[in-house]
Design a protein around this motif. Structure first.
Motif, PDB file in Angstrom:
ATOM      1  N   PRO A 252       0.817  -1.225   0.000  1.00 30.73           N
ATOM      2  CA  PRO A 252       0.000   0.000   0.000  1.00 30.73           C
ATOM      3  C   PRO A 252       0.844   1.267   0.000  1.00 30.73           C
ATOM      4  O   PRO A 252       0.462   2.281  -0.581  1.00 30.73           O
ATOM      5  CB  PRO A 252      -0.821  -0.140   1.293  1.00 30.73           C
ATOM      6  N   SER A 253       2.007   1.200   0.629  1.00 29.67           N
ATOM      7  CA  SER A 253       2.862   2.387   0.722  1.00 29.67           C
ATOM      8  C   SER A 253       3.429   2.808  -0.625  1.00 29.67           C
ATOM      9  O   SER A 253       3.817   3.962  -0.806  1.00 29.67           O
ATOM     10  CB  SER A 253       4.016   2.132   1.696  1.00 29.67           C
ATOM     11  N   ASP A 255       1.968   3.182  -3.576  1.00 28.15           N
ATOM     12  CA  ASP A 255       1.144   4.206  -4.201  1.00 28.15           C
ATOM     13  C   ASP A 255       1.010   5.435  -3.301  1.00 28.15           C
ATOM     14  O   ASP A 255       0.971   6.569  -3.780  1.00 28.15           O
ATOM     15  CB  ASP A 255      -0.248   3.650  -4.510  1.00 28.15           C
ATOM     16  N   ARG A 256       0.961   5.207  -2.003  1.00 29.65           N
ATOM     17  CA  ARG A 256       0.744   6.318  -1.078  1.00 29.65           C
ATOM     18  C   ARG A 256       1.972   7.220  -0.982  1.00 29.65           C
ATOM     19  O   ARG A 256       1.863   8.447  -1.035  1.00 29.65           O
ATOM     20  CB  ARG A 256       0.390   5.763   0.302  1.00 29.65           C
ATOM     21  N   SER A 337      -3.264  -6.126  -2.588  1.00 27.59           N
ATOM     22  CA  SER A 337      -2.285  -5.536  -1.688  1.00 27.59           C
ATOM     23  C   SER A 337      -1.465  -6.640  -1.046  1.00 27.59           C
ATOM     24  O   SER A 337      -1.955  -7.745  -0.794  1.00 27.59           O
ATOM     25  CB  SER A 337      -2.980  -4.702  -0.612  1.00 27.59           C
ATOM     26  N   SER A 338      -0.220  -6.333  -0.748  1.00 26.29           N
ATOM     27  CA  SER A 338       0.629  -7.303  -0.069  1.00 26.29           C
ATOM     28  C   SER A 338       0.200  -7.425   1.387  1.00 26.29           C
ATOM     29  O   SER A 338      -0.451  -6.538   1.933  1.00 26.29           O
ATOM     30  CB  SER A 338       2.087  -6.855  -0.137  1.00 26.29           C
ATOM     31  N   THR A 340      -1.880  -9.611   2.580  1.00 28.40           N
ATOM     32  CA  THR A 340      -3.205 -10.199   2.729  1.00 28.40           C
ATOM     33  C   THR A 340      -3.247 -11.617   2.182  1.00 28.40           C
ATOM     34  O   THR A 340      -3.798 -12.512   2.805  1.00 28.40           O
ATOM     35  CB  THR A 340      -4.262  -9.350   2.005  1.00 28.40           C
TER      36      THR A 340
END
Length: 352
Positions: A252-253, A255-256, A337-338, A340
């Motif tokens: 998630p990080s 893209d963020r 997402s990683s 999961t």
């Protein structure tokens, strides 16, 4: 011939087997449950699917059966000033490749002081990742696949070995080399350069990302490393066709934060964690060649296999990062997402 994995832009979601993080996996990679006897790497990276037999792990098959097909790699022994000085050892690494058949002979490349997977392994990593790239980009890579593979092989001509390593003491400039290639690729897309040029640049990016996932390129802590350095890269090449391919997901990080630094730092951390395992495997066999001694249940196989999947995942993520940063899009719901779940993917057609 194994059917080629469909490109994701052809409407195929990331397929097949979903791995849940609350299950164990050691038995999937090694029926005896001892792929990684010295560290908890497997449980963090693979999960077991009941009744699943991985076609890439024939029981008891020896890696040496494919050794004759490997690219020839030779180390010219040189005296090193310090047991931790990899540069002089690297300058003795020669990678020989068959020239086009029209030449009718073997020829050594110029001395290649490169800390890297072998050319065939680099090619395999890039080929797998290209099919997982964002749809529009994947089509361009497929259209210009010769340029892509030329870009993958180009860094073998680097004169500076530091561009292919990053040790824990801070030596090496692999991170800088990668970031420079990423910036150049983004600029080329934004400036509407011919896609053949863009794709060639992406091939070079793939090479450096793969280097970052090579455990022997991110640490020099073992004073005996020169005794197995080249052999392990050759061994990984012979074992690669049998590696299962696991996709680890999109952090998630990524893209963020819009930065590749965390992704690269994590690759270095992983490599340094498993680095000592390689040396321990060679000590068990008296520093002999592992090509005919490491079977598919060995720690040596497990380390290389995990590194291969992480390299493919990271190359995919960096290609995606470049495409989005340059103004492209990737709207696939299948790019999970990683953290999961993990996906076991079919291997790409080697003739692709």
């Amino acid at each position: 011939m194994t059917p080629s994995r469909p490109l994701l832009h052809q409407g195929a979601d990331l397929p097949l087997f979903v791995f849940h993080l609350d299950e164990t996996v050691a038995g999937t990679l090694a029926p005896d449950g001892h792929v990684f006897p010295d560290a908890g790497v497997v449980p963090h990276h693979f999960q077991e699917v009941a009744g699943l037999e991985l076609p890439h792990l024939p029981r008891g098959e020896q890696d040496g059966q494919r050794a004759k097909k490997a690219g020839y790699v030779e180390l010219l022994a040189r005296q090193r000033r310090s047991p931790y000085n990899k540069t002089e050892m690297q300058q003795g690494l020669y990678l020989s490749r068959l020239l086009p058949a029209a030449l009718g002979l073997l020829s050594f490349l110029a001395a290649s002081p490169v800390v890297a997977w072998t050319p065939r392994t680099q090619s395999a990593i890039a080929r797998e990742a290209a099919q997982l790239a964002p749809p529009d980009l994947a089509r361009q890579i497929e259209k210009h696949k010769e340029a892509f593979q030329a870009g993958v092989q180009a860094p073998f001509q680097d004169a500076d070995p530091d561009r292919h390593r990053k040790d824990s003491d801070g030596s090496g400039s692999l991170d800088q080399a990668l970031f420079a290639e990423v910036d150049a690729a983004i600029s080329a897309i934004r400036l509407h350069k011919p896609f053949e040029e863009v794709v060639r640049r992406l091939g070079a990016v793939a090479h450096y990302v793969a280097d970052a996932n090579n455990p022997l390129a991110v640490s020099g802590a073992d004073p005996e490393e020169a005794r197995y350095f080249v052999d392990y890269l050759r061994y990984a090449e012979t074992a690669e066709p049998r590696f299962p391919l696991v996709f680890y997901g999109v952090p998630p990080s990524l893209d963020r934060q819009r930065s590749l630094k965390p992704l690269l730092a994590e690759a270095f951390r992983r490599g340094r964690e498993v680095y000592p395992m390689v040396g321990r495997e060679y000590r068990k066999i008296g520093f002999a060649s592992g090509i005919r001694r490491f079977d598919d249940r060995s720690t040596a196989f497990g380390v290389a296999s995990v590194a291969f999947s992480h390299a493919v995942t990271d190359v995919t993520l960096v290609l995606r990062y470049i495409w989005i940063a340059a103004g492209g899009a990737d709207n696939r719901s299948s790019m999970m997402s990683s953290g999961t779940r993990l996906l076991l993917l079919p291997r790409a057609d080697r003739g692709h």
